[in-house]
Design a protein around this motif. Structure first.
Motif, mmCIF file in Angstrom:
data_model
loop_
_atom_site.group_PDB
_atom_site.id
_atom_site.type_symbol
_atom_site.label_atom_id
_atom_site.label_comp_id
_atom_site.label_asym_id
_atom_site.label_seq_id
_atom_site.Cartn_x
_atom_site.Cartn_y
_atom_site.Cartn_z
ATOM 1 N N GLU A 37 0.826 -1.204 0.000
ATOM 2 C CA GLU A 37 0.000 0.000 0.000
ATOM 3 C C GLU A 37 0.861 1.255 0.000
ATOM 4 O OE1 GLU A 37 -3.164 0.299 -0.385
ATOM 5 O OE2 GLU A 37 -3.637 -1.835 -0.343
ATOM 6 N N GLY A 38 1.959 1.216 0.735
ATOM 7 C CA GLY A 38 2.866 2.353 0.742
ATOM 8 C C GLY A 38 3.487 2.602 -0.623
ATOM 9 N N ASN A 44 1.144 6.726 -6.781
ATOM 10 C CA ASN A 44 0.031 7.637 -7.083
ATOM 11 C C ASN A 44 0.443 9.101 -6.963
ATOM 12 O OD1 ASN A 44 -1.861 5.667 -7.650
ATOM 13 N ND2 ASN A 44 -2.491 5.454 -5.509
ATOM 14 N N MET A 45 1.390 9.387 -6.084
ATOM 15 C CA MET A 45 1.857 10.760 -5.915
ATOM 16 C C MET A 45 2.563 11.268 -7.168
ATOM 17 S SD MET A 45 3.262 10.614 -1.997
ATOM 18 C CE MET A 45 3.966 12.255 -2.107
#
Length: 264
Positions: A37-38, A44-45
């Motif tokens: 998830e990280g 996504n950033m």
């Protein structure tokens, strides 16, 4: 479609992680999931919205205090587009309804297999097969020419309903085949539904209404999931609620059989 297939293959391969249960344990799985998830959040950033219209190019970043008004404006704009585009409303409603069995069939099947004595280490198998069915469904959907969404919904709803009935009432391997049928058929319909929805709405409202598409499914799942469980408890058969859901999906498709198809 290619991105969808890659995502489904990754999910299918990830389902095989249950083999590592004896080595990782619950804490290990949570930490591994947190790492994934990280990494996803970092990726996504780095994403940026492609600029394809003048309206997008003229957008500015707004301070946090302006977000409530921006949200209200977004709701008003979305309602206006839905009001002026009945086709989008029909597509969103149809995808929400036919997608209800997607999650429920996978979760119920795992519970049922455990009750039948399957070891938890083998639960990756039906999930892997379901992922492969999704990939196959996407590939079939790419090759199918859709001349009428009404006809496509009818065919997909009938098949999806039958698959849901199998998961709720058939023996173990029949349930696995039913779950695979549901997952594959849904990919065929949702691929064409997303394409039609993409064509039916203005480009500036596309991202918002596509999120509304997913939100409609989430809202429908709020009552659907407990109702399926309540029906199973009432009849003393865990699969009764899922069988009823399959019947509802079949009826939604059968209801369109006598209607004149619309070219879309």
């Amino acid at each position: 479609a290619n991105g969808s297939q890659i995502s489904m293959l990754a999910n299918a391969i990830g389902s095989m992680a249950s083999i590592l249960n004896q080595f990782l344990g619950y804490a290990g799985f949570y930490l591994l999931n947190a790492a994934f998830e990280g990494a996803s959040a970092l990726a996504n950033m780095l994403l940026a919205e492609p600029i394809v219209t003048e309206s997008q190019a003229s957008r500015e970043k707004h301070p946090l205090r302006a977000l409530p008004e921006q949200f209200r404006q977004l709701v008003r704009d979305s309602l206006h587009v839905l009001h002026t585009c009945p086709m989008a409303v029909k597509l969103i409603a149809s995808s929400a309804l036919i997608s209800v069995p997607s999650y429920l069939t996978k979760m119920f099947l795992q519970q049922r297999l455990v009750e039948l004595g399957w070891p938890t280490e083998l639960l990756f198998l039906p999930l892997l097969l379901g992922g492969l069915a999704c990939v196959a469904g996407t590939e079939i959907g790419r090759r199918v020419r859709c001349r009428s969404m009404r006809r496509l919904y009818t065919a997909c709803a009938l098949l999806c309903g039958v698959g849901t009935l199998l998961v709720g009432a058939a023996p173990a391997w029949g349930g696995i085949l039913g779950m695979m049928l549901v997952q594959g058929v849904l990919e065929v319909y949702l691929l064409h539904e997303s394409q039609k929805l993409n064509d039916a709405i203005p480009s500036d409202q596309r991202a918002t209404l596509i999120s509304v598409d997913g939100m409609a499914y989430s809202l429908l799942m709020i009552p659907a999931s407990p109702l399926v469980g309540a029906v199973g408890d009432a009849f003393g058969q865990a699969g009764a609620g899922l069988a009823l859901l399959g019947g509802v999906i079949v009826l939604s498709g059968a209801a369109l059989l006598g209607k004149k198809p619309q070219e879309s």
